[in-house]
Design a protein around this motif. Structure first.
Motif, PDB file in Angstrom:
ATOM      1  N   ASP B  42      33.293  37.578  31.317  1.00  0.00           N
ATOM      2  CA  ASP B  42      33.215  37.094  29.946  1.00  0.00           C
ATOM      3  C   ASP B  42      34.380  36.159  29.649  1.00  0.00           C
ATOM      4  O   ASP B  42      35.512  36.608  29.462  1.00  0.00           O
ATOM      5  N   GLY B  43      34.121  34.882  29.609  1.00  0.00           N
ATOM      6  CA  GLY B  43      35.131  33.900  29.223  1.00  0.00           C
ATOM      7  C   GLY B  43      34.432  32.600  28.875  1.00  0.00           C
ATOM      8  O   GLY B  43      33.325  32.344  29.350  1.00  0.00           O
ATOM      9  N   ARG B  66      37.037  28.135  38.840  1.00  0.00           N
ATOM     10  CA  ARG B  66      38.314  27.451  39.052  1.00  0.00           C
ATOM     11  C   ARG B  66      39.425  28.490  39.125  1.00  0.00           C
ATOM     12  O   ARG B  66      39.308  29.605  38.601  1.00  0.00           O
ATOM     13  N   ARG B  67      40.534  28.105  39.716  1.00  0.00           N
ATOM     14  CA  ARG B  67      41.620  29.053  39.949  1.00  0.00           C
ATOM     15  C   ARG B  67      42.098  29.707  38.648  1.00  0.00           C
ATOM     16  O   ARG B  67      42.279  30.932  38.589  1.00  0.00           O
ATOM     17  N   GLN B  68      42.311  28.911  37.603  1.00  0.00           N
ATOM     18  CA  GLN B  68      42.918  29.478  36.402  1.00  0.00           C
ATOM     19  C   GLN B  68      41.977  30.429  35.669  1.00  0.00           C
ATOM     20  O   GLN B  68      42.414  31.186  34.811  1.00  0.00           O
ATOM     21  N   ASP B  69      40.694  30.404  35.995  1.00  0.00           N
ATOM     22  CA  ASP B  69      39.764  31.369  35.398  1.00  0.00           C
ATOM     23  C   ASP B  69      39.587  32.625  36.258  1.00  0.00           C
ATOM     24  O   ASP B  69      38.992  33.598  35.797  1.00  0.00           O
ATOM     25  N   LYS B  71      41.699  34.743  37.076  1.00  0.00           N
ATOM     26  CA  LYS B  71      42.390  35.880  36.453  1.00  0.00           C
ATOM     27  C   LYS B  71      41.536  36.499  35.361  1.00  0.00           C
ATOM     28  O   LYS B  71      41.566  37.706  35.146  1.00  0.00           O
ATOM     29  N   GLY B  72      40.770  35.672  34.673  1.00  0.00           N
ATOM     30  CA  GLY B  72      39.827  36.193  33.681  1.00  0.00           C
ATOM     31  C   GLY B  72      38.759  37.052  34.343  1.00  0.00           C
ATOM     32  O   GLY B  72      38.305  38.046  33.780  1.00  0.00           O
ATOM     33  N   VAL B  75      40.270  40.400  34.945  1.00  0.00           N
ATOM     34  CA  VAL B  75      40.426  41.195  33.720  1.00  0.00           C
ATOM     35  C   VAL B  75      39.075  41.721  33.223  1.00  0.00           C
ATOM     36  O   VAL B  75      38.993  42.852  32.724  1.00  0.00           O
ATOM     37  N   THR B  76      38.008  40.947  33.360  1.00  0.00           N
ATOM     38  CA  THR B  76      36.759  41.308  32.661  1.00  0.00           C
ATOM     39  C   THR B  76      35.665  41.881  33.555  1.00  0.00           C
ATOM     40  O   THR B  76      34.675  42.390  33.028  1.00  0.00           O
TER      41      THR B  76
END
Lengths: 390, 390
Positions: B42-43, B66-69, B71-72, B75-76
């Motif tokens: 979920d982002g 993508r790399r920066q997502d 981590k999302g 988390v989710t």
């Protein structure tokens, strides 16, 4: 009408020039921002196939979409009724039929079946199926890629466009202040997100204008969730001693002014304050070199020179061109502020400089929406960039 | 985690069964709702290429983005770190490179280059370019169409899913009451839209839950703009003697409960009141035949039998399956409530019955979110359907 018909026709002229250079007789545009740019069309109807067709041989563009949205095209565009065409409602989500069979028929009816036709191969809402329907039913068309053809023309803004973005700036400042005033330990993220939305859309008495939905929703994430870049508010409570990243846009007539800030509840640790200080130093240096004649690369080099001095890594870009936006994005997908992007800055190029520092278990963000001026640049918003402490 | 891992794995099992039947070894999912359904992801990151890969040979799905997502995703989702893979940031909006070149490499690395791979040809965010990258670099893959494969499995809801939709119902009732209480001549549409957003997302003390952004923004249009189906609020003032259509959804954990109503300022003319009465009669009749064993067609026939009795035409469908949603839509794209849709209703099938009557220069809307029960159906909301007079 948001702009004069003259302004729309001037845009069309530039698009036709670019089409001529690229030897495209016709282009089919699926990106809702490009649809809006050329015709004024504005509706949340992009969840079904729709588009704008520009042909060198036609004076004005053609809007196509489902029947029930064609009335929206009549209300929001400058187009004559004959340039608004629609497919029947029974094609909606009804396989094996498909709305692009209608587009294909239109190509044949107009004797374009052996022409050069550009399509936005990588635009939102131009699905693989749309393209398959066209290529399989128009075997003699020479299809080529028109992705970003219109987007690059959008890069430099008119005075009217800048004016709408400045109205967006007033709205996003109000939204960010609402975030600052409502975030505190024990309060739900969703409570604050609702108040922010109200400020962004209803405005307030002082600014006396209202706004619109943004190309991205409110990004608001705390603690470890701030290590990711696109998480959204939930019923989670704000806690003591955590950072919260907030990214919003004020929107007027679909023109966006985004803004990011970081809030900290309690006493921030030194890694947070140090990183914020360094990030701000980088942003300041990048703003100083933002002027006509310099490139996006120059701006990026200035920013990363500061990060490198302090040994901080950031692999995501520092920004991107902004203007008209529809979900899922408010970026224009042309210039990026990153090393090796050699786009030359010119007056009235607008971009979002966003220093997102997404670390292993925490993160912070600051940003500015920037307009390049004759001699330098102007920030559209006026709000301190430091960590906002609660 | 919104659901137990068991619930996610049960969903996965059904997807794998469908893949086996369709002789697909691997599927690549681009629809954010399908990504969420199988992993919890979920982002608001669907503005760049991302997806879920399900392979018959793998126990759990793979998230890519993508790399920066990434981590999302950690988390989710319930996924192990090794099932979260990412492409470098410098592929973002940086032609001629493209994130799907990364997906292609992953196919080759996993020795899937001569397998049967399903892709969602007509899903949001699966662009023609994405497909071109895959087909041109994986010439020995047998690509087939996996559009709606997961969506059809989503049609019947679990008790937990229904529970979230009922929480959405509380939120959308609050949002609609806010609309009723704030619309009056001389007030800006944007002012009311901001208040509505606040109710939908911040909730209120009585319901004590907050909501989330919806798959569609607030649809709110007055007068001639109500003749179109997807126009959105502006700084226009409400006037005397005009109808306003409102369409909203309450959202909890991405599960949607949509609702439409019509407000009239002043004294409605007879065409408005007559049409509302007839539409309501049709909706009531359609609700009565909404029960297991009947088809979507049966529900449509019941509704149109009333319209035909009074000589009123409506060519758009009466509804569609609902559940998880991300922009640009909250519909599931499977069952439609229209003649000739022979989908058989079963307990815990959920749909939005929307009677949108978009006339030449005016319009009205009423709707209900409906859950099919063992013996009939239940309305998720409880709000009178008649024209709300101001």
């Amino acid at each position: 009408m948001i702009f004069s018909k003259t302004e729309y026709l001037l845009r069309l002229l530039k698009v036709k020039e670019s089409m001529s250079q690229k030897k495209m007789d016709v282009i089919i545009l699926s990106d809702p921002s490009n649809m809006n740019y050329l015709t004024g069309y504005d509706g949340w109807s992009f969840y079904v196939p729709q588009g704008i067709i520009v042909a060198l041989e036609l004076d004005e563009p053609i809007w196509f979409g489902r029947r029930q949205d064609s009335k929206g095209a009549k209300v929001t565009t400058y187009l004559q009724d004959k340039n608004i065409i629609f497919y029947p409602e029974d094609l909606i989500q009804s396989p094996p039929t498909h709305p692009y069979d209608f587009v294909s028929s239109f190509i044949h009816e107009n004797n374009w079946a052996n022409k050069n036709i550009g399509v936005e191969m990588d635009a939102y809402y131009y699905t693989a199926e749309n393209h398959f329907r066209l290529t399989s039913t128009c075997p003699n068309v020479n299809f080529s890629d028109a992705t970003l053809l219109v987007n690059w023309i959008r890069l430099t803004k008119s005075a009217n466009e800048i004016n709408y973005m400045k109205q967006g700036a007033k709205l996003v400042e109000a939204g960010m202040k609402t975030a600052f005033n409502n975030i505190k330990p024990g309060v739900k993220q969703s409570f604050v997100a609702g108040k922010i939305q109200n400020s962004l859309i209803a405005g307030n008495d002082e600014i006396n204008i209202g706004g619109e939905y943004a190309g991205l929703t409110t990004i608001l994430a705390s603690g470890i969730s701030a290590s990711a870049s696109h998480l959204t508010p939930k019923d989670k409570l704000f806690e003591n001693n955590e950072g919260t990243i907030i990214e919003l846009a004020g929107v007027k007539n679909r023109y966006h002014c985004p803004l990011s800030r970081t809030v900290y509840t309690g006493k921030p640790d030194s890694k947070t304050t140090d990183t914020m200080k360094i990030t701000n130093e980088g942003v300041e240096k990048a703003i100083l070199v933002t002027k006509p004649g310099n490139t996006a690369n120059d701006v990026a080099v200035a920013f990363w020179s500061v990060l490198e001095k302090y040994g901080i890594e950031k692999d995501s870009r520092l920004g991107y061109a902004i203007g008209i936006g529809y979900p899922p994005d408010w970026g224009e997908h042309t210039m990026s502020i990153r090393k090796n992007d050699m786009t030359v800055l010119q007056p009235n190029v607008t971009f979002h400089m966003i220093a997102g520092m997404w670390m292993d278990t925490w993160g912070l963000e600051i940003s500015e929406s920037i307009n390049v001026t004759e001699n330098g640049c102007e920030l559209l918003c006026n709000l301190p960039r430091e960590l906002h402490l609660v």
